[in-house]
Design an enzyme around this catalytic site. Structure first.
Site, mmCIF file in Angstrom:
data_model
loop_
_atom_site.group_PDB
_atom_site.id
_atom_site.type_symbol
_atom_site.label_atom_id
_atom_site.label_comp_id
_atom_site.label_asym_id
_atom_site.label_seq_id
_atom_site.Cartn_x
_atom_site.Cartn_y
_atom_site.Cartn_z
ATOM 1 N N ARG A 91 0.383 -3.653 -10.037
ATOM 2 C CA ARG A 91 0.251 -2.648 -11.078
ATOM 3 C C ARG A 91 -0.273 -3.308 -12.348
ATOM 4 O O ARG A 91 0.005 -4.461 -12.623
ATOM 5 C CB ARG A 91 1.603 -1.992 -11.366
ATOM 6 C CG ARG A 91 2.054 -1.022 -10.275
ATOM 7 C CD ARG A 91 3.355 -0.341 -10.624
ATOM 8 N NE ARG A 91 4.478 -1.255 -10.638
ATOM 9 C CZ ARG A 91 4.992 -1.818 -11.716
ATOM 10 N NH1 ARG A 91 4.515 -1.530 -12.928
ATOM 11 N NH2 ARG A 91 6.001 -2.655 -11.632
ATOM 12 N N TYR A 230 -5.270 -0.926 -5.599
ATOM 13 C CA TYR A 230 -3.900 -1.378 -5.283
ATOM 14 C C TYR A 230 -2.926 -0.183 -5.305
ATOM 15 O O TYR A 230 -2.966 0.649 -6.212
ATOM 16 C CB TYR A 230 -3.448 -2.473 -6.268
ATOM 17 C CG TYR A 230 -1.985 -2.761 -6.090
ATOM 18 C CD1 TYR A 230 -1.528 -3.495 -4.986
ATOM 19 C CD2 TYR A 230 -1.030 -2.217 -6.957
ATOM 20 C CE1 TYR A 230 -0.182 -3.688 -4.773
ATOM 21 C CE2 TYR A 230 0.326 -2.422 -6.747
ATOM 22 C CZ TYR A 230 0.744 -3.154 -5.652
ATOM 23 O OH TYR A 230 2.087 -3.330 -5.429
ATOM 24 N N LYS A 239 4.251 6.197 -8.125
ATOM 25 C CA LYS A 239 4.702 5.896 -9.491
ATOM 26 C C LYS A 239 4.181 6.926 -10.507
ATOM 27 O O LYS A 239 4.913 7.350 -11.399
ATOM 28 C CB LYS A 239 4.259 4.500 -9.900
ATOM 29 C CG LYS A 239 4.719 3.384 -8.975
ATOM 30 C CD LYS A 239 6.229 3.333 -8.853
ATOM 31 C CE LYS A 239 6.665 2.048 -8.165
ATOM 32 N NZ LYS A 239 8.129 2.001 -8.002
ATOM 33 N N HIS A 259 13.778 5.459 -10.820
ATOM 34 C CA HIS A 259 13.320 4.353 -9.976
ATOM 35 C C HIS A 259 14.520 3.825 -9.191
ATOM 36 O O HIS A 259 15.027 2.742 -9.464
ATOM 37 C CB HIS A 259 12.742 3.269 -10.903
ATOM 38 C CG HIS A 259 11.989 2.184 -10.205
ATOM 39 N ND1 HIS A 259 11.802 0.936 -10.766
ATOM 40 C CD2 HIS A 259 11.354 2.147 -9.010
ATOM 41 C CE1 HIS A 259 11.094 0.181 -9.942
ATOM 42 N NE2 HIS A 259 10.808 0.881 -8.866
ATOM 43 N N SER A 281 11.179 -3.624 -10.366
ATOM 44 C CA SER A 281 10.328 -3.946 -9.229
ATOM 45 C C SER A 281 10.611 -5.360 -8.725
ATOM 46 O O SER A 281 10.756 -6.289 -9.521
ATOM 47 C CB SER A 281 8.860 -3.844 -9.633
ATOM 48 O OG SER A 281 8.577 -2.520 -9.981
ATOM 49 N N CYS A 283 13.284 -6.508 -7.286
ATOM 50 C CA CYS A 283 14.640 -6.982 -7.584
ATOM 51 C C CYS A 283 15.675 -6.464 -6.591
ATOM 52 O O CYS A 283 16.873 -6.469 -6.881
ATOM 53 C CB CYS A 283 15.027 -6.613 -9.004
ATOM 54 S SG CYS A 283 14.095 -7.539 -10.232
ATOM 55 N N ASP A 306 13.002 3.605 -3.232
ATOM 56 C CA ASP A 306 12.285 3.354 -4.492
ATOM 57 C C ASP A 306 12.442 4.453 -5.539
ATOM 58 O O ASP A 306 12.490 4.160 -6.719
ATOM 59 C CB ASP A 306 10.792 3.144 -4.193
ATOM 60 C CG ASP A 306 10.063 2.433 -5.324
ATOM 61 O OD1 ASP A 306 10.521 1.358 -5.726
ATOM 62 O OD2 ASP A 306 9.043 2.968 -5.806
ATOM 63 N N ARG A 399 2.462 -6.294 0.418
ATOM 64 C CA ARG A 399 3.325 -5.149 0.750
ATOM 65 C C ARG A 399 3.158 -4.675 2.182
ATOM 66 O O ARG A 399 2.081 -4.790 2.759
ATOM 67 C CB ARG A 399 2.964 -3.974 -0.181
ATOM 68 C CG ARG A 399 3.158 -4.259 -1.673
ATOM 69 C CD ARG A 399 4.492 -3.780 -2.153
ATOM 70 N NE ARG A 399 4.837 -4.284 -3.481
ATOM 71 C CZ ARG A 399 5.888 -3.838 -4.182
ATOM 72 N NH1 ARG A 399 6.678 -2.908 -3.691
ATOM 73 N NH2 ARG A 399 6.170 -4.345 -5.356
#
Ligand code: GTP
Ligand code: MN
Ligand code: MN
Length: 616
Positions: A91, A230, A239, A259, A281, A283, A306, A399
């Site tokens: 991002r 991406y 998002k 989130h 993100s 974590c 998420d 990912r």
């Protein structure tokens, strides 16, 4: 079909785009598609139906163009390996804008530009930006289609990779378009990689543009994205819609778009609790969502990894729905030891892997996939790789993109449009020092203070320096669609307007504390079930806690460490509340509140004063 809609040469006027065969009579949508086509000048328009045949066509095209490589069907059926341009891997927060009408509504944590100015600028970028490409129309729905008010979106994109990924991440295609009828409201999402092709020009495997814009218009509920392929920048249902735009909707309508992962925890007595947790993100959300607890008799089922949309039910409880249809998980660190359920999910195939490494037998690999790396790989940049290379085989933000329903522990409630009642909300971040393994807030307002001051070391999930401690309110810093001060106030209002005994209890965790040697003191992953157990026992009033200046932490023997190979000393370090460390934290929190400006709620300033007083 695609061929039926393909036109021979780039048209010179709007009328050249014939939408009479379009599979919808939604006039608003047709007008928007025509307008975008006229502006971006694609070679063809393709209405995505979401069928298997279409997916085959798209992925075949992507293979031919060098974007995808088909994986060995025996290793990962119907799955593909993708490599991005090395500059387009995460991002781009510096290029992300909230274009509210009033600058104050974007707040001090977002980039802002006046909507008209941004539209003028981007209109010029979009002009002709799809030349030589196909314009795909992707109708999608965030959350179940069976919802009373389905949350529609339509993404226009010139990237087949985006279409293929959207099919995994959201409910897409004909069924959605049909359900939209002739007048459903939807969030228009416009995406272009910004790489038009001149006649005869050969395409590159990963088209993108150095100039990138990820833009939300919160009042209009519209998204414009340019220059990046991406996922976080281009899969606009995720998002951009489900957090940035939805958070603005939620503020206006009295709900929460967060989130957060959603999990179902089942005790040995078969008592069920639902938990939502927000970590920044990279974590640990995807890992915790699929936890395989080591503790005897405890079970976890997954609802989301998420994003959580949470609304109050008639019974006064907070109900969470996962708007997504897939997992877009951080690959490195995902392995049979750390997250076996994620491994079982991707083993079933139907997945896209981006910026990981390719094995010689057509499988994927990344750091942490297995203990010993293969002797030879093709790395994420397409180069030969051996364990001696001295470089990572996979990008740290590589990912896996996989259908969530393939998760072996998906909860039955996943498809329930009414969601699940949340008993506990957990905030957490990545901190090597100061923050103990788990803390319970005194009450809702104190919990909001914990979320508001959440801190974490930055990760590779966003472009920028890694390992710097920053404040990340409710792990929403990069995803807030409006003013952060107003957002915190919204959280407090939600607490005020609902019965305290029905509200979820709020906790704070840190899996990432390190000892003096720089090693994680808490084993984490499957062992985090022990912390969840304590949390549930706190709700039931059966576990002990000690009061500290920062909240309630487990009493010495309250955390179940049966069978855990952890020294008492290490456990004490994990749980320790060091008043000196916390005193050092105070100026950082003050600095953060100063940055947030006049909109910091008085209640939270009072919480800070109280914390100061308790620390003496
Ligand atoms: P986004 O999908 O970017 O929002 O991130 P996420 O919160 O889902 O993060 P994820 O679960 O993918 O974890 C990211 C990294 O944290 C991986 O490298 C994991 O191995 C690591 N991680 C997750 N849980 C733990 C834990 O309990 N302890 C330790 N030490 N590392 C963890
Ligand atoms: Mn995320
Ligand atoms: Mn994740």
């Amino acid at each position: 079909t695609e061929t039926a809609l393909r036109v021979e040469s780039p048209p010179t006027s709007a009328s050249a785009y014939d939408l009479s065969n379009a599979p919808t009579e939604h006039q608003g949508l047709l007008a928007w598609v025509a307008e975008v086509a006229e502006l971006t000048q694609p070679d063809a328009i393709h209405w995505v139906d979401g069928s298997d045949a279409e997916y085959k066509l798209l992925t075949d095209e992507l293979i031919a163009g060098g974007t995808l490589v088909r994986l060995n069907d025996e290793k990962k059926p119907n799955s593909f390996w993708a490599r991005t341009d090395p500059s387009d891997v995460a991002r781009v927060e510096q290029r992300t804008f909230i274009c509210s009408i009033d600058e104050a509504d974007a707040g001090p944590t977002n980039n802002w530009m006046a909507p008209a100015e941004m539209k003028a600028l981007m209109t010029e970028l979009y002009r002709g930006s799809m030349r030589g490409r196909t314009l795909y129309v992707v109708p999608f729905c965030m959350g179940p289609l069976t919802a009373e008010k389905p949350m529609f979106g339509v993404e226009i994109t010139d990237s087949a990779y985006v279409v293929a990924s959207m099919r995994i991440m959201a409910r897409t295609g004909s069924e959605v378009l049909q359900k939209m009828g002739t007048d459903a409201k939807y969030v228009p999402c416009l995406h272009s990689v910004g790489a038009p092709l001149a006649p005869g020009q050969k395409d590159v495997p990963w088209p993108c543009n150095d100039e990138k814009y990820i833009v939300q218009f919160p009042e209009e509920r519209t998204i414009w994205s340019y220059g990046s392929g991406y996922g976080g920048n281009s899969l606009l249902g995720k998002k951009c819609y489900s957090l940035r735009i939805a958070s603005a909707m939620a503020r206006d309508e009295g709900w929460l778009a967060e989130h957060m992962l959603i999990l179902k925890l089942i005790s040995p007595e078969k008592k069920v609790h639902y938990i939502a947790a927000a970590f920044p993100s990279a974590c640990g959300k995807t890992n915790l969502a699929m936890l395989d607890p080591t503790l005897e008799g405890w079970e976890v089922e997954t609802l989301g990894d998420d994003i959580a949309w949470m609304r109050f039910g008639e019974d006064g409880r907070l109900y969470a729905v996962n708007p997504e249809f897939g997992l877009f998980g951080v690959a490195p660190g995902t392995g049979w030891k750390t997250n076996p359920n994620a491994m079982r999910t991707i083993e079933k195939g139907n997945s896209l892997f981006t910026n990981v490494a390719l094995t010689d037998d057509g499988d994927v690999w990344w750091e942490g996939y297995s203990q010993t790396p293969p002797n030879h790989l093709t790395d994420w940049k397409g180069r030969e790789w051996t364990p001696e290379s001295g470089e990572l085989s996979s990008h740290p933000n590589s990912r896996f993109c996989t259908p969530i329903k393939q998760c072996p522990i998906i909860a039955d409630e996943y498809e329930d449009p009414n969601g699940v009642p949340i008993s506990a909300i957990i905030f957490g971040g990545r901190r090597a020092t100061t923050v103990p393994l788990v803390t319970q807030s005194r009450d809702w307002d104190h919990g909001v203070f914990m979320g508001a001051t959440l801190s974490s070391e930055t990760t590779a999930a966003a472009v920028g320096e890694v390992g710097v401690v920053r404040r990340d309110p409710m792990a929403m810093l990069p995803f807030l669609g409006y003013n952060a001060g107003d957002y915190l106030n919204h959280w407090l209002t939600v607490g005020k307007e609902h019965a305290a005994d029905k509200l979820p209890k709020i906790f704070y965790v840190n899996w990432f504390r390190k000892d003096e040697a720089g090693k994680f003191v808490w084993p984490g992953f499957s062992e985090n079930g022990r912390v969840l157990k304590w949390i549930i026992e706190r709700l039931d009033g059966t576990a002990d806690a000690v009061e500290t200046p920062i909240g309630l932490v487990p009493a010495a023997d309250a955390l179940d460490v049966t069978g855990l190979d952890l020294s008492l000393e290490a456990l004490q370090v994990a749980l320790n509340v060091d008043e000196e460390e916390w005193k050092a934290e105070l100026p950082l929190i003050e600095e953060w509140f100063t940055k947030l400006g006049d909109k910091v709620p008085a209640t939270l300033k009072l919480e800070l004063d109280n914390l100061k007083a308790r620390l003496g």
